[in-house]
Design an enzyme around this catalytic site. Structure first.
Site, PDB file in Angstrom:
ATOM      1  N   HIS A  88       0.634  -0.800  -0.625  1.00  0.00           N
ATOM      2  CA  HIS A  88       0.170  -0.447  -0.105  1.00  0.00           C
ATOM      3  C   HIS A  88       1.038   1.191  -0.283  1.00  0.00           C
ATOM      4  O   HIS A  88       0.689   2.168  -0.061  1.00  0.00           O
ATOM      5  CB  HIS A  88      -1.223  -0.110   1.152  1.00  0.00           C
ATOM      6  CG  HIS A  88      -0.506   0.061   2.369  1.00  0.00           C
ATOM      7  ND1 HIS A  88      -0.144  -0.729   3.120  1.00  0.00           N
ATOM      8  CD2 HIS A  88      -0.028   1.743   3.185  1.00  0.00           C
ATOM      9  CE1 HIS A  88       0.286   0.216   4.192  1.00  0.00           C
ATOM     10  NE2 HIS A  88      -0.036   1.596   4.562  1.00  0.00           N
ATOM     11  N   ASP A 133       0.332  -7.430   1.640  1.00  0.00           N
ATOM     12  CA  ASP A 133       1.020  -5.834   1.820  1.00  0.00           C
ATOM     13  C   ASP A 133       2.308  -6.086   1.735  1.00  0.00           C
ATOM     14  O   ASP A 133       2.587  -6.275   2.898  1.00  0.00           O
ATOM     15  CB  ASP A 133       0.041  -5.462   2.840  1.00  0.00           C
ATOM     16  CG  ASP A 133      -0.408  -3.937   3.082  1.00  0.00           C
ATOM     17  OD1 ASP A 133       0.677  -3.225   2.017  1.00  0.00           O
ATOM     18  OD2 ASP A 133      -0.670  -3.067   4.152  1.00  0.00           O
ATOM     19  N   GLN A 220       1.013   5.689  11.544  1.00  0.00           N
ATOM     20  CA  GLN A 220       0.960   6.769  10.206  1.00  0.00           C
ATOM     21  C   GLN A 220       2.626   6.203  10.323  1.00  0.00           C
ATOM     22  O   GLN A 220       2.761   7.515  11.158  1.00  0.00           O
ATOM     23  CB  GLN A 220      -0.017   7.312  10.143  1.00  0.00           C
ATOM     24  CG  GLN A 220      -1.532   7.187   9.558  1.00  0.00           C
ATOM     25  CD  GLN A 220      -2.268   6.072  10.653  1.00  0.00           C
ATOM     26  OE1 GLN A 220      -1.962   6.214  12.006  1.00  0.00           O
ATOM     27  NE2 GLN A 220      -2.735   5.293   9.648  1.00  0.00           N
ATOM     28  N   GLY A 221       2.952   6.489   8.825  1.00  0.00           N
ATOM     29  CA  GLY A 221       4.119   6.923   8.340  1.00  0.00           C
ATOM     30  C   GLY A 221       4.281   5.640   8.623  1.00  0.00           C
ATOM     31  O   GLY A 221       6.405   5.626   8.925  1.00  0.00           O
ATOM     32  N   ASP A 222       4.402   4.782   9.936  1.00  0.00           N
ATOM     33  CA  ASP A 222       5.570   3.603  10.128  1.00  0.00           C
ATOM     34  C   ASP A 222       5.284   2.193   8.983  1.00  0.00           C
ATOM     35  O   ASP A 222       5.931   1.470   8.970  1.00  0.00           O
ATOM     36  CB  ASP A 222       5.009   3.042  11.207  1.00  0.00           C
ATOM     37  CG  ASP A 222       5.353   4.123  12.695  1.00  0.00           C
ATOM     38  OD1 ASP A 222       6.813   4.533  12.107  1.00  0.00           O
ATOM     39  OD2 ASP A 222       4.605   3.678  13.594  1.00  0.00           O
ATOM     40  N   SER A 223       3.467   2.441   7.924  1.00  0.00           N
ATOM     41  CA  SER A 223       3.759   1.569   7.256  1.00  0.00           C
ATOM     42  C   SER A 223       4.711   1.276   6.206  1.00  0.00           C
ATOM     43  O   SER A 223       6.202   1.997   5.806  1.00  0.00           O
ATOM     44  CB  SER A 223       2.467   1.879   6.411  1.00  0.00           C
ATOM     45  OG  SER A 223       1.396   1.785   6.931  1.00  0.00           O
TER      46      SER A 223
END
Ligand code: ARG
Length: 274
Positions: A88, A133, A220-223
């Site tokens: 993603h 993912d 959010q942003g660690d993905s």
């Protein structure tokens, strides 16, 4: 509806996911922060906030294979020239020189940061926004740093994991300049399904968090960044890829990670084509 692939750079489109739809039906009153927070959309450094919640600063060189990607995601050096991240976080497969990987530093603003451009992206075959993912990013040149091996059996899908990233340190918070780390316990498929119902794909996803307590999580942003632990020989081994969750560090909603062992053979063969 399904979760959709994200553009690698701008064009901020809120991802519409099954989770999103169910969640809207379930808790209309929860508000925009929560809705944004459960999106699979990576957060760019300039975008609004929600890294690691409940974490502490990683030491320089502690996780030498950690990479920050310019679209606002994390990743890990699978080889010195291939980064493993989340599907993603990328928009599809093919030649792609638009991504910059920053490595070798905990401080993203450090003058000793190693920055290398992408040449190709390979998004998990069949990725449609739910499960699967994972993605690989080929770099223009190898980075001379240690790599992180991936788990190819289920034997490490338990215990306490470490997560790290430059994402938000609280739900709705800003991206971080310094790499943060935290430890999170494994959460069983049964317990995770109790939280997420059919949005969880147990064969493809593995959960972690402090159930009933919260306070520690990716965000959010660690993905795309790795979830890892020590193997039997004491070496770091990657068991997960930061994928999604409802909010961050909420007591009843663990973090959901791509189950790396499920995809290890596909990742290995995909990497050999890059
Ligand atoms: N989808 C988020 C990202 O793009 C990761 C969210 C992880 N959430 C969690 N509660 N563990 O950065």
């Amino acid at each position: 509806m399904t979760r959709t692939a994200q553009p690698p750079t701008k064009g901020s489109v809120l991802t519409v996911s099954k989770t999103f739809v169910r969640f809207v039906k379930r808790t209309l009153a929860t508000g925009a922060v929560a809705l944004a927070a459960l999106s699979l959309q990576p957060t760019t450094a300039s975008a609004s906030p929600t890294p690691v919640v409940g974490g502490t600063r990683a030491a320089q060189g502690e996780f030498p294979w950690m990479v920050r990607l310019s679209m606002g995601c994390g990743g890990a050096l699978y080889t010195q020239q291939i980064v493993l991240t989340a599907a993603h976080c990328v928009s599809g497969s093919g030649n792609n020189t638009s991504i910059t990987a920053t490595a070798g530093v905990v401080d993203l603003n450090s003058s000793s940061a190693i920055k290398v451009r992408s040449t190709k992206v390979l998004q998990a075959p069949g990725y449609n926004g739910s499960g699967k993912d994972w993605a690989l990013i080929k770099l223009a040149k190898p980075i001379n740093l240690p790599t992180l091996k991936i788990a190819d059996t289920t034997q490490y899908n338990n215990g306490t994991f470490t997560v790290a990233g430059w994402g938000a340190a609280r739900e709705g918070g800003p991206q971080q300049r310094y790499l943060l780390k935290a430890d999170v316990p494994f959460v069983s498929d049964a317990d995770c399904q109790a939280a997420y119902g059919n949005d969880l794909i147990p064969g493809e996803e593995i959960c972690a968090g402090i159930l009933g307590q919260g306070g520690v999580d990716t965000c959010q942003g660690d993905s795309g960044g790795p979830m890892f632990r020590r193997d039997a020989a004491g070496a770091w081994i990657q068991v997960g890829i930061v994928s999604w969750g409802i909010g961050c560090a909420r007591p009843d909603y663990p973090g959901v990670y791509t189950e790396v062992s499920t995809f290890a053979s596909q990742i290995r063969s995909a990497a050999s084509t890059l």
